[in-house]
Design an enzyme around this catalytic site. Sequence first.
Site, PDB file in Angstrom:
ATOM      1  CE  LYS A 213      -2.726   0.431   3.561  1.00  0.00           C
ATOM      2  NZ  LYS A 213      -3.918   0.186   4.393  1.00  0.00           N
ATOM      3  CD  GLU A 219       9.026  -7.168   6.407  1.00  0.00           C
ATOM      4  OE1 GLU A 219       8.833  -7.500   7.586  1.00  0.00           O
ATOM      5  OE2 GLU A 219       8.619  -6.087   5.922  1.00  0.00           O
ATOM      6  N   GLY A 270      -4.584  -4.255   5.831  1.00  0.00           N
ATOM      7  CA  GLY A 270      -4.077  -5.414   5.102  1.00  0.00           C
ATOM      8  C   GLY A 270      -4.844  -6.689   5.370  1.00  0.00           C
ATOM      9  NE  ARG A 271      -6.282  -6.362  11.659  1.00  0.00           N
ATOM     10  CZ  ARG A 271      -5.659  -5.184  11.774  1.00  0.00           C
ATOM     11  NH1 ARG A 271      -4.601  -4.922  11.023  1.00  0.00           N
ATOM     12  NH2 ARG A 271      -6.098  -4.274  12.630  1.00  0.00           N
ATOM     13  CD  GLU A 357      -1.775  -7.252  11.833  1.00  0.00           C
ATOM     14  OE1 GLU A 357      -0.754  -7.946  11.722  1.00  0.00           O
ATOM     15  OE2 GLU A 357      -2.300  -6.668  10.861  1.00  0.00           O
ATOM     16  CG  HIS A 388      -4.159 -38.576  13.447  1.00  0.00           C
ATOM     17  ND1 HIS A 388      -4.118 -39.885  13.903  1.00  0.00           N
ATOM     18  CD2 HIS A 388      -5.279 -38.481  12.696  1.00  0.00           C
ATOM     19  CE1 HIS A 388      -5.158 -40.543  13.419  1.00  0.00           C
ATOM     20  NE2 HIS A 388      -5.875 -39.717  12.682  1.00  0.00           N
ATOM     21  CE  LYS A 503       5.528  -3.833   8.763  1.00  0.00           C
ATOM     22  NZ  LYS A 503       4.491  -3.128   7.958  1.00  0.00           N
TER      23      LYS A 503
END
Length: 527
Positions: A213, A219, A270-271, A357, A388, A503
Amino acid sequence: MVTWSNADTLSSWKKLQSLKGMVSIADELSAPTAVDRIAKYSIPMGGALTYNYAAKQVNEQILKTLAELAEEQQLIEKYQELLDGAVINTGEKRMVLHQLTRGQLGKDVIADGVNKREFYLNEVKRIADFANDVHSGKLVNEKGEKYTTVCQIGIGGSDLGPRAMYIALENWAKKNNTYKMEAHFISNVDPDDAASVVKSLDISKTIFILVSKSGTTLETLTNESFVKDFIKKAGCDASKHMIAVTSETSPLAHNPDYMAAFYMDDYIGGRYSSTSGVGGAVLSLAFGPKVFQEFLDGAAEEDKLALNKDIAKNPALMDALIGVYERNVQGYPATAILPYSQALARFPAHLQQLDMESNGKSVNRNGEPMNYLTGPVIFGEPGTNGQHSFYQLLHQGTDIVPLQFIAFRQNQTGEDVVIEDSTSQVKLAANVTAQIVAFACGKSDENPNKAFAGNRPSSLIYGDQLNPKSLGALLAHYENKVMFQGFVWNVNSFDQEGVQLGKKLAKTVLSGQMEGALKAYAAMLIK
């Protein structure tokens, strides 16, 4: 008039605290009335799904008090304020508009001089036109060849949601002849991630989607440079192989280094961005614009249901309120999301970010400390694999962990086999049913090691098949559940300062201007 109050100042909250431990699920599901309870405690969702909460530790008295809490805390009114463009994200002084990407449920929202609903619709159309041009061969690579693969570069919400949605629909699209392009994802700044993905691709026929954005995410830009180096070594022109999803004010916008740029804005976190261009570009390229539109339609259905003031007809609100009861009255520390569908393999990872978040906060919307618990730990894996793995703790551990099962009557591929008089899909469904009852009712045994206390609450979201519309509804259900819980707790569910801190410190380490413990740890890892 909407007022924002801490939950513990409300009379309904105080009443709720007196209702701890009053329901035995084992008794409820063993009683002659169990069938009636299961039928009554069900709510239709969007996308032809159903939310069932019969195996939760609630009764009519608790549900009545939860309804009072919803009314006193003005949850629907706050949702309407959000839809109408109020500044709900107080930390960043922003509106919250992800629901607007899939439908108009509030007033016209004007921001930055434009109608935001029209803006989002225009971006969907631009993405659709681009995808159609790629699929038809109107847009080709340097050699005049069609693109066959798409690879998204992003991290956090630019990766987790879109990746989960792609995996969820891949088999469905192949079965229904809408599978257009194979998709891959690069997220981790660990160079092994990017290298392993890029080396598996035919770069000459790949479109890379750079999602940032701000256009400054460390990253993502690091991985962009990494990928560009591979593109150059393959003898290709990066401007023929990269598009951007970004804001119109970022350095990636209107940049000749990209084939195209599609736009998002600061009003979508973002999420919450899977229904924006962040998910739209990769899903439209992979499956076609029609599939992405069906995904949006399913989300829009669920958003509309979330406006119902009757909690018995509002699945996201009911799910949210029961979750508040489990966290703040029962004191349960976590929630497990258990999809009995391999297609939802990465969905719990997306929900981890969405929930933790958003509501992993210890101060209220005004920055003041609170005296009650907020968001739980979220984790999960697909069934039956999880059975399992960590189900041992869920059945017999010292902590009670509420469970949410997701299941479908049909698989996506239509392929199956009969073994011992039943298909694999029937066996899968049998496992879901058995687990719900086992967690609720337990099992007595003279050997304590083989005894199960039961009374472990669960809910079930189910439908006929996982498809674009049901997936959109499922996504919106959880987004709205998280929103409602944030409203109850009076936290800002739409900023993420805990993410920003790491960050900033990483940049400090890279600059070399650090001291104390930071320098000592850096010396251990960086040479």
